[in-house]
Motif scaffolding. Structure first.
Motif, short mmCIF file in Angstrom:
data_model
loop_
_atom_site.label_atom_id
_atom_site.label_comp_id
_atom_site.label_asym_id
_atom_site.label_seq_id
_atom_site.Cartn_x
_atom_site.Cartn_y
_atom_site.Cartn_z
N ARG A 10 0.81 -1.19 0.09
CA ARG A 10 0.09 0.06 0.00
C ARG A 10 0.74 1.17 -0.07
O ARG A 10 0.41 2.31 -0.52
N LEU A 11 2.24 1.33 0.53
CA LEU A 11 3.00 2.16 0.48
C LEU A 11 3.86 2.49 -0.60
O LEU A 11 4.43 1.46 -1.43
N ILE A 12 3.53 3.68 -1.20
CA ILE A 12 4.22 4.14 -2.59
C ILE A 12 5.26 5.15 -2.14
O ILE A 12 4.89 6.19 -1.57
N VAL A 13 6.81 4.78 -2.29
CA VAL A 13 7.60 5.85 -2.03
C VAL A 13 7.83 6.93 -3.23
O VAL A 13 8.21 6.06 -4.35
N ALA A 14 7.71 8.01 -3.05
CA ALA A 14 7.88 9.07 -4.04
C ALA A 14 9.42 9.39 -4.26
O ALA A 14 10.11 9.87 -3.44
N LEU A 15 10.05 8.81 -5.59
CA LEU A 15 11.47 9.08 -5.59
C LEU A 15 11.85 10.56 -6.18
O LEU A 15 11.99 10.66 -7.49
N ASP A 16 11.54 11.68 -5.65
CA ASP A 16 11.73 13.06 -6.06
C ASP A 16 13.06 13.39 -5.88
O ASP A 16 13.16 14.26 -5.17
N GLY A 212 6.69 10.97 0.07
CA GLY A 212 7.85 11.25 -0.21
C GLY A 212 8.89 11.72 0.53
O GLY A 212 9.41 10.95 1.39
N ARG A 213 8.80 13.08 0.96
CA ARG A 213 10.11 13.52 1.78
C ARG A 213 10.12 13.25 3.33
O ARG A 213 11.08 12.91 3.61
N PRO A 214 8.70 12.60 3.81
CA PRO A 214 8.91 12.17 5.10
C PRO A 214 9.96 11.06 5.27
O PRO A 214 10.52 10.53 6.07
N ILE A 215 9.97 10.29 4.04
CA ILE A 215 10.95 9.01 3.78
C ILE A 215 12.29 9.43 3.32
O ILE A 215 13.33 9.15 3.77
N THR A 216 11.79 10.26 2.26
CA THR A 216 13.47 10.56 1.38
C THR A 216 14.33 11.25 2.15
O THR A 216 15.38 11.39 1.99
N ALA A 217 13.89 12.36 2.98
CA ALA A 217 14.82 13.34 3.57
C ALA A 217 14.81 12.82 4.95
O ALA A 217 15.70 13.39 5.80
N ALA A 218 14.62 11.60 5.40
CA ALA A 218 14.96 11.01 6.73
C ALA A 218 16.16 10.58 7.05
O ALA A 218 17.03 10.21 6.13
#
Ligand SMILES: O=C(O)c1cc(=O)[nH]c(=O)n1[C@@H]1O[C@H](COP(=O)(O)O)[C@@H](O)[C@H]1O
Length: 236
Positions: A10-16, A212-218
């Motif tokens: 269900r989780l889709i990680v935004a690779l921005d 996106g950012r909550p994951i990619t910037a962590a």
């Protein structure tokens, strides 16, 4: 009834991100905590479509967030070109002419690609909709566009989870609801305006959340992704 979806799927990680190298490093760090990745403008215009094909070959699911919107012929042919990548989802803006063209391109390609209609961006509130010339409040505009999407045969809707219950009533159980603007409690909101937590999204009958950012910037993206999946699992 649709197939049940596991909390992880269900989780889709935004690779921005700016480059495919950076995106691949993030995917390696996340490991098996996520299975589904979204490629949008930033990465898509920087080699991201090649990465999409590699991810599909490697067993990941891919969401091409290219938000197509153009004359019908161009949208239809664009969808046909993109169908060869093997992605699961592709976005178009939820304008009737654009959605009809996208559905026709999808059907001609016959690839299993699902087309999602982006109703009203999650960075918009009622004042932003008014600024853009719309008389309706966001929630009503989302409902109008969701109804048109269903009539046209679109596979799913992108909206805020704040409108998910209303959208579900309009589109029924068989079409997907995919919601960006997801923020775990306490996370920075940034430019999003209609934000919802992962647990609330599940309770509102959302199929997939985009984060996106909550994951990619962590500092520890794998840990944040795992916590989001656990939060969703507990709410289902
Ligand atoms: O289509 C989308 O994915 C999308 C639609 C929308 O209404 N709002 C929205 O934020 N998105 C995308 O979802 C992602 C959200 O990223 P974060 O705000 O960093 O979690 C970005 O890649 C956006 O382009």
């Amino acid at each position: 009834m649709p197939e049940p979806i596991s909390p992880r799927d269900r989780l889709i990680v935004a690779l921005d991100m700016a480059s495919t190298d950076e995106a691949e490093r993030l995917i390696a760090r996340i490991g098996d905590a996520a299975s589904f990745y979204k490629i949008g403008y930033r990465l898509g215009y920087a080699g991201g479509l090649g990465l999409a094909e590699r991810l599909v070959r490697g067993g990941h699911k891919v969401f091409l967030d290219l938000k197509l919107h153009d004359i019908g012929n161009t949208v239809e042919e664009g969808v046909q070109s993109l169908a060869g990548i093997g992605a699961t989802f592709l976005t178009v803006h939820a304008y009737p002419q654009t959605m009809r063209a996208a559905v026709s391109g999808r059907d001609k390609a016959g690839s299993g690609l699902k087309v999602l209609g982006v109703t009203v961006l999650t960075s918009y509130d009622d004042a932003d909709a008014r600024d853009a010339g719309y008389a309706l409040p966001v929630a009503d505009l989302v409902a109008v566009r969701a109804a048109a999407a269903k009539a046209i045969g679109i596979d799913g809707i992108v909206c805020s989870a704040a409108e998910a219950a209303q959208v579900r009533a309009v589109i029924g159980p068989d079409r997907l609801i995919v919601t960006p603007g997801i923020r775990p409690a306490g996370a920075e909101i940034g430019d999003q305006k209609r934000v919802v937590t992962p647990a609330e999204a599940m309770r509102a009958d959302v199929d997939h959340v985009v984060v996106g950012r909550p994951i990619t910037a962590a500092a520890d993206p794998r840990d944040v992704a795992s916590r989001i999946v656990d939060e969703m699992a507990a709410a289902l």
